[in-house]
Design a protein around this motif. Sequence first.
Motif, mmCIF file in Angstrom:
data_model
loop_
_atom_site.group_PDB
_atom_site.id
_atom_site.type_symbol
_atom_site.label_atom_id
_atom_site.label_comp_id
_atom_site.label_asym_id
_atom_site.label_seq_id
_atom_site.Cartn_x
_atom_site.Cartn_y
_atom_site.Cartn_z
ATOM 1 N N PRO A 59 0.811 -1.224 0.000
ATOM 2 C CA PRO A 59 0.000 0.000 0.000
ATOM 3 C C PRO A 59 0.846 1.276 0.000
ATOM 4 N N TRP A 107 -4.968 0.379 0.265
ATOM 5 C CA TRP A 107 -5.132 -1.035 0.612
ATOM 6 C C TRP A 107 -5.944 -1.778 -0.442
ATOM 7 N N ALA A 108 -7.024 -1.132 -0.888
ATOM 8 C CA ALA A 108 -7.860 -1.749 -1.917
ATOM 9 C C ALA A 108 -7.056 -1.934 -3.200
ATOM 10 N N THR A 109 -6.251 -0.921 -3.552
ATOM 11 C CA THR A 109 -5.441 -1.008 -4.767
ATOM 12 C C THR A 109 -4.422 -2.143 -4.652
ATOM 13 N N ALA A 110 -3.776 -2.235 -3.497
ATOM 14 C CA ALA A 110 -2.778 -3.287 -3.295
ATOM 15 C C ALA A 110 -3.430 -4.665 -3.462
ATOM 16 N N ALA A 111 -4.594 -4.836 -2.861
ATOM 17 C CA ALA A 111 -5.291 -6.120 -2.981
ATOM 18 C C ALA A 111 -5.667 -6.394 -4.433
ATOM 19 N N ALA A 112 -6.140 -5.342 -5.122
ATOM 20 C CA ALA A 112 -6.539 -5.499 -6.526
ATOM 21 C C ALA A 112 -5.338 -5.882 -7.391
ATOM 22 N N ARG A 170 -2.698 -7.566 -6.450
ATOM 23 C CA ARG A 170 -2.364 -8.981 -6.203
ATOM 24 C C ARG A 170 -3.324 -9.891 -6.964
ATOM 25 N N ILE A 171 -4.601 -9.540 -6.958
ATOM 26 C CA ILE A 171 -5.596 -10.367 -7.654
ATOM 27 C C ILE A 171 -5.336 -10.342 -9.161
#
Lengths: 235, 214
Positions: free
Chosen positions: A104, A223-228, A230-231
């Motif tokens: 993040p 945080w949302a961007t980091a998760a996105a 990874r996906i």
Amino acid sequence: MSRPERYAEPSGANRPLIAMMRRDLLLMMRSPGAWLNPLAFFALVITLFPVGISPAASVLSTLAPGLLWVAALLATLLSLEGMFRDDAEDGSLEQLLLAPQPLPLLVLARVAVHWVSTGLPLALMAPVLGIMLALPSGSYPMLMASLALGSAALSLIGAIGAALTIGVARGGILLSLLVLPLYVPVLIFGSGAVQAAIGGTPVAPHLALLGALLALALALAPWATAAALRISLNA
Amino acid sequence: MSLQLQARNLACERDGRWLFGALDLEIQGGDILRVEGANGSGKTTLLKLLSAQSLDYQGTLLWRGEPLRRVRRDFLSHLLYIGHASALKPALSALENLAWHAALAGQPSSEAERVAALATLGLSGFEDLPVGQLSAGQQRRVALARLVLVRRRLWMLDEPFTALDRDGIQTLEALLSSHVGQGGSVVLTTHQPLRVEVPVNRLHLGEEGVDVTT
């Protein structure tokens, strides 16, 4: 052999972040097309309105805050697609995900550079285009302030969409559909602030809400961007 | 502390097809593991699992006896991964690219160190050219200069020999030998015969199943 130190290393725990921002700024300077395009788009769209609607100042000045804000929002949208695409293609993104630093934070560095290269120039350019739309002169500071504040939120929110659509070929439309609903509140309070400044009503509530949106985006979007990311990369 | 990456009963399925199953592996300091197999047999996928990039697998991965998912940060601070893509920016020079990689790895590097790393890979005189102007083999060498510059114990290299000439291959083989000689470990995929001065463990992925030989 003495070689001038052009790329001095920063020290401390922020080193990867600073290196990241420095690299992005360097890339931005080497390929100006990426950040000049949204600015050119902004200018072109605004120049067309007096031609298409009416050159009468009385008509344009009422529409001006909304037109400037919508055009700036669309220009930002135009610039989102490139935010992670190059890095995904050349393998840099893989390296970002493998860095021991929290993702993040690295995302935040990238978004900061995106804002400096699109949001900030758009805000600085807006008064010039405001003249063209006969925007009342007293509202220029408010136009710049609201655009600077709002575009930071737009960059943060846009990063989530950009990260989600990396793997999608020609994902521009999908990206717009994902991000636009989240852009609407920023647009409402942003142009509202400028209209309030023109009408002489208090601007503080609009700016406060814009600031609240930015704070919310700042807290959640990295945080949302980091998760996105990874996906997207492992899909 | 010693370096140890273990896979227990590792299995991986992609698009309804089992790439491998019941895979047991152990990588310790001083090991070279060479992953072989036909195109599409899952070599890169295995490397992505072992480097904690993808969590889509069955079985157990352990780093120093702890589940890899839980000690990911510690694991990544020992890992140097060079994938298919070079992770270089064509508009930046070799030195600028390396500076970013070293900083991202959290290891400060001086300009002299970066110049020396490029010289090891035979790129003296190309330091300041935009990487986009270099040939494919030279770009690969710039990417491999990270092996010299960034000090990490565990290397994972996906097809590192691609586009290298004979000199480049020898240089890389020498780097691998000395890294393993100093107690480091290497996992690599290649179709190239590998001439290094240390014993190589081989892992063959294929239709007939998984086969580990020493």
